[in-house]
Design a protein around this motif. Structure first.
Motif, PDB file in Angstrom:
ATOM      1  N   ILE A   1       0.876  -1.170   0.000  1.00 19.69           N
ATOM      2  CA  ILE A   1       0.000   0.000   0.000  1.00 19.69           C
ATOM      3  C   ILE A   1       0.912   1.218   0.000  1.00 19.69           C
ATOM      4  O   ILE A   1       1.787   1.329   0.873  1.00 19.69           O
ATOM      5  N   HIS A   2       0.768   2.110  -0.981  1.00 15.73           N
ATOM      6  CA  HIS A   2       1.700   3.223  -1.051  1.00 15.73           C
ATOM      7  C   HIS A   2       1.080   4.475  -1.648  1.00 15.73           C
ATOM      8  O   HIS A   2       0.039   4.432  -2.308  1.00 15.73           O
ATOM      9  N   LEU A   3       1.762   5.578  -1.416  1.00 15.11           N
ATOM     10  CA  LEU A   3       1.417   6.881  -1.958  1.00 15.11           C
ATOM     11  C   LEU A   3       2.646   7.413  -2.684  1.00 15.11           C
ATOM     12  O   LEU A   3       3.750   7.390  -2.140  1.00 15.11           O
ATOM     13  N   THR A   4       2.462   7.860  -3.924  1.00 17.04           N
ATOM     14  CA  THR A   4       3.576   8.323  -4.756  1.00 17.04           C
ATOM     15  C   THR A   4       3.345   9.765  -5.186  1.00 17.04           C
ATOM     16  O   THR A   4       2.269  10.105  -5.694  1.00 17.04           O
ATOM     17  N   PHE A   5       4.355  10.608  -4.967  1.00 18.06           N
ATOM     18  CA  PHE A   5       4.337  11.989  -5.430  1.00 18.06           C
ATOM     19  C   PHE A   5       5.386  12.139  -6.534  1.00 18.06           C
ATOM     20  O   PHE A   5       6.482  11.578  -6.431  1.00 18.06           O
ATOM     21  N   TRP A   6       5.077  12.897  -7.586  1.00 18.48           N
ATOM     22  CA  TRP A   6       6.030  13.043  -8.682  1.00 18.48           C
ATOM     23  C   TRP A   6       5.901  14.426  -9.318  1.00 18.48           C
ATOM     24  O   TRP A   6       4.868  15.096  -9.201  1.00 18.48           O
ATOM     25  N   GLN A   7       6.965  14.835  -9.981  1.00 17.98           N
ATOM     26  CA  GLN A   7       6.992  16.115 -10.703  1.00 17.98           C
ATOM     27  C   GLN A   7       7.959  15.987 -11.867  1.00 17.98           C
ATOM     28  O   GLN A   7       9.024  15.372 -11.749  1.00 17.98           O
ATOM     29  N   SER A   8       7.556  16.540 -13.021  1.00 18.96           N
ATOM     30  CA  SER A   8       8.398  16.510 -14.213  1.00 18.96           C
ATOM     31  C   SER A   8       8.555  17.917 -14.758  1.00 18.96           C
ATOM     32  O   SER A   8       7.567  18.651 -14.905  1.00 18.96           O
ATOM     33  N   ASP A   9       9.796  18.297 -15.043  1.00 21.28           N
ATOM     34  CA  ASP A   9      10.069  19.628 -15.590  1.00 21.28           C
ATOM     35  C   ASP A   9       9.590  19.736 -17.029  1.00 21.28           C
ATOM     36  O   ASP A   9       9.480  18.734 -17.746  1.00 21.28           O
ATOM     37  N   ALA A  10       9.350  20.971 -17.438  1.00 18.08           N
ATOM     38  CA  ALA A  10       9.010  21.245 -18.833  1.00 18.08           C
ATOM     39  C   ALA A  10      10.255  21.125 -19.703  1.00 18.08           C
ATOM     40  O   ALA A  10      11.388  21.193 -19.214  1.00 18.08           O
ATOM     41  N   SER A  11      10.027  20.944 -20.997  1.00 19.29           N
ATOM     42  CA  SER A  11      11.122  20.930 -21.968  1.00 19.29           C
ATOM     43  C   SER A  11      10.745  21.821 -23.138  1.00 19.29           C
ATOM     44  O   SER A  11       9.816  21.514 -23.883  1.00 19.29           O
ATOM     45  N   ASP A  12      11.458  22.938 -23.282  1.00 14.11           N
ATOM     46  CA  ASP A  12      11.192  23.831 -24.402  1.00 14.11           C
ATOM     47  C   ASP A  12      11.543  23.160 -25.729  1.00 14.11           C
ATOM     48  O   ASP A  12      10.822  23.307 -26.720  1.00 14.11           O
ATOM     49  N   ASP A  13      12.635  22.401 -25.750  1.00 15.87           N
ATOM     50  CA  ASP A  13      13.079  21.758 -26.993  1.00 15.87           C
ATOM     51  C   ASP A  13      12.077  20.714 -27.476  1.00 15.87           C
ATOM     52  O   ASP A  13      11.852  20.561 -28.682  1.00 15.87           O
ATOM     53  N   LEU A  14      11.485  19.968 -26.535  1.00 14.77           N
ATOM     54  CA  LEU A  14      10.560  18.898 -26.901  1.00 14.77           C
ATOM     55  C   LEU A  14       9.102  19.351 -26.884  1.00 14.77           C
ATOM     56  O   LEU A  14       8.207  18.579 -27.231  1.00 14.77           O
ATOM     57  N   GLY A  15       8.869  20.586 -26.456  1.00 13.18           N
ATOM     58  CA  GLY A  15       7.505  21.086 -26.413  1.00 13.18           C
ATOM     59  C   GLY A  15       6.666  20.435 -25.334  1.00 13.18           C
ATOM     60  O   GLY A  15       5.437  20.348 -25.474  1.00 13.18           O
ATOM     61  N   ARG A  16       7.277  19.986 -24.252  1.00  4.93           N
ATOM     62  CA  ARG A  16       6.560  19.310 -23.180  1.00  4.93           C
ATOM     63  C   ARG A  16       6.351  20.269 -22.014  1.00  4.93           C
ATOM     64  O   ARG A  16       7.311  20.823 -21.486  1.00  4.93           O
ATOM     65  N   PRO A  17       5.113  20.462 -21.561  1.00  3.25           N
ATOM     66  CA  PRO A  17       4.886  21.312 -20.390  1.00  3.25           C
ATOM     67  C   PRO A  17       5.258  20.581 -19.105  1.00  3.25           C
ATOM     68  O   PRO A  17       5.388  19.352 -19.084  1.00  3.25           O
TER      69      PRO A  17
END
Length: 398
Positions: free
Chosen positions: A268-284
């Motif tokens: 049983i678990h809880l997961t927190f995550w965050q991903s940075d944006a990438s201007d080159d790849l167009g990813r927010p």
């Protein structure tokens, strides 16, 4: 080194060092990891199988492998094939693909080891199974990992496991989905095929790339796993670009288990995550949280409940709720049934997905898995009320 990456790495290492005073840490090896591939049978192997093929056909090869393992070097190779067929009004109507993998570990002693995995992922025709759901009008990854990415370096990392079992550290070319938000039925190679039942589809997990991960057992039943990895990982062309871009994926998981050896069976678990944006790849940029509960009763029944939500800017789904059950048979046959409700990223409406499969373990090294997926209200093509997909997967391990 990029200042943003340096400060993030320093904070991660500092937090990790605070945790390592705990006891009984488990490794960072989930059901889809190299360690699991080297131990067929889901960790629940029963000697009563229908046959021992291909062991019986290549006794000298397996004896040679056993000799190498006694010296600390264990390796394996497998080939997986997946065919899918559907009744969608649009798209190709079928998809097929294969994955050839070579993987292994070298135990250098004293808790030090090295892991590698090379893969070649290829489509048999115009559409690879990973994209078959999208091709058919559903916002759904129906053949997770079975894409046409070519040759990939998905693992090349160093592991230090504390001899007293208090913590584990990994560094190098890592795949965060080996340990991120896992449970016993997470592997697309041996269990469910739809991403809705693999790594949570609300998590914008990166492709394998440079990273650092640590697992710590905070008590006999409570553990923590943290990671920082290249958000722009490209296993087809590994590089050190994260040091200049500083664009990273971070995760922290806190969980409860019945014991270190059962960390993905009873969990049983809880997961927190965050991903940075990438201007080159167009990813927010994106971030989110997920919850997972799964428990294996009597080494046979594995019910699960999983939920996730994200900012909905880069992950496949903004919200996702999955439930279902797995059933392990005596010879490690495995049946699974999963149900998922999801809200798409930037798309109005909810999509319902069901998947059922039965994995026939012909031998410890040979499996065949027929499956069926049903998708109601496919979000990419509202003119269709539902889509049904049939699949057949085979895996041979050498």
């Amino acid at each position: 080194m990029n200042g943003r990456f340096s400060s993030t790495l320093a904070a991660f290492l500092g937090g990790w060092c605070l945790l390592t005073g705990a006891v009984q840490a488990e490794g960072l090896s989930g059901p889809s990891s190299t360690a699991a591939a080297l131990a067929p049978g889901d960790g629940l192997t029963d000697p009563q199988f229908r046959s021992d093929f291909p062991l019986s056909a290549l006794p000298g090869f397996y004896a040679w492998k056993d000799g190498l393992a006694e010296g600390g070097f264990s390796f394996g190779a497998d080939y997986l094939a997946l065919g899918q067929w559907g009744n969608s009004d649009i798209g190709s109507g079928d998809a097929g693909g294969g994955i050839a993998r070579l993987f292994g570990t070298y135990d250098a002693g004293g808790g030090h080891s090295y892991t590698f995995k090379l893969e070649n992922r290829h489509a048999y025709g115009a559409v690879a199974p990973q994209f078959f759901g999208l091709d058919s009008g559903a916002l759904s990854i129906t053949g997770t990992a079975f894409n046409d990415s070519g040759t990939l370096l998905t693992n090349l990392f160093y592991t230090y496991r504390d001899p007293e079992g208090r913590f584990t550290l990994q560094a190098g070319q890592i795949d965060v989905t080996d340990f991120l938000d896992i449970y016993s039925l997470v592997s697309p190679y041996t269990a469910f095929q739809n991403l809705a039942f693999n790594t949570n589809p609300t998590i914008n997990a990166p492709n394998p790339g440079l990273g650092l991960a640590a697992g710590v057992q905070l008590s006999p039943n409570v553990y923590a796993v943290a990671s920082i990895a290249d958000a722009n990982g490209d296993p087809s062309s590994p590089d050190t670009g994260v040091f200049s871009s500083g664009e990273t994926f971070k995760s922290l998981e806190i969980g409860y288990t019945s014991g270190p050896g059962r960390i993905y069976f009873d969990n049983i678990h809880l997961t927190f995550w965050q991903s940075d944006a990438s201007d080159d790849l167009g990813r927010p940029k994106d971030k989110g949280v997920s919850f997972s509960a799964s428990w294996l009763f009597g080494n046979a029944w594995a019910p699960f409940l999983r939920y996730g939500q994200s900012d909905g800017t880069a992950a496949l789904y903004e919200r996702s709720l999955s439930t279902g059950i797995g059933w392990y048979r005596r010879n490690t046959d495995l049946a699974g049934l999963g149900l998922n409700w999801a809200e798409g990223n930037g798309i109005d409406g909810r999509q319902f997905t069901a998947e059922a499969f039965y994995r026939f373990s012909i031998s410890p090294n040979f499996q065949i898995t027929p499956s069926v997926q049903f998708i109601e209200n496919p979000l990419l093509d509202p003119t269709q009320s539902s889509i049904t997909l049939f699949g057949l997967r085979a895996r041979m391990l050498f």
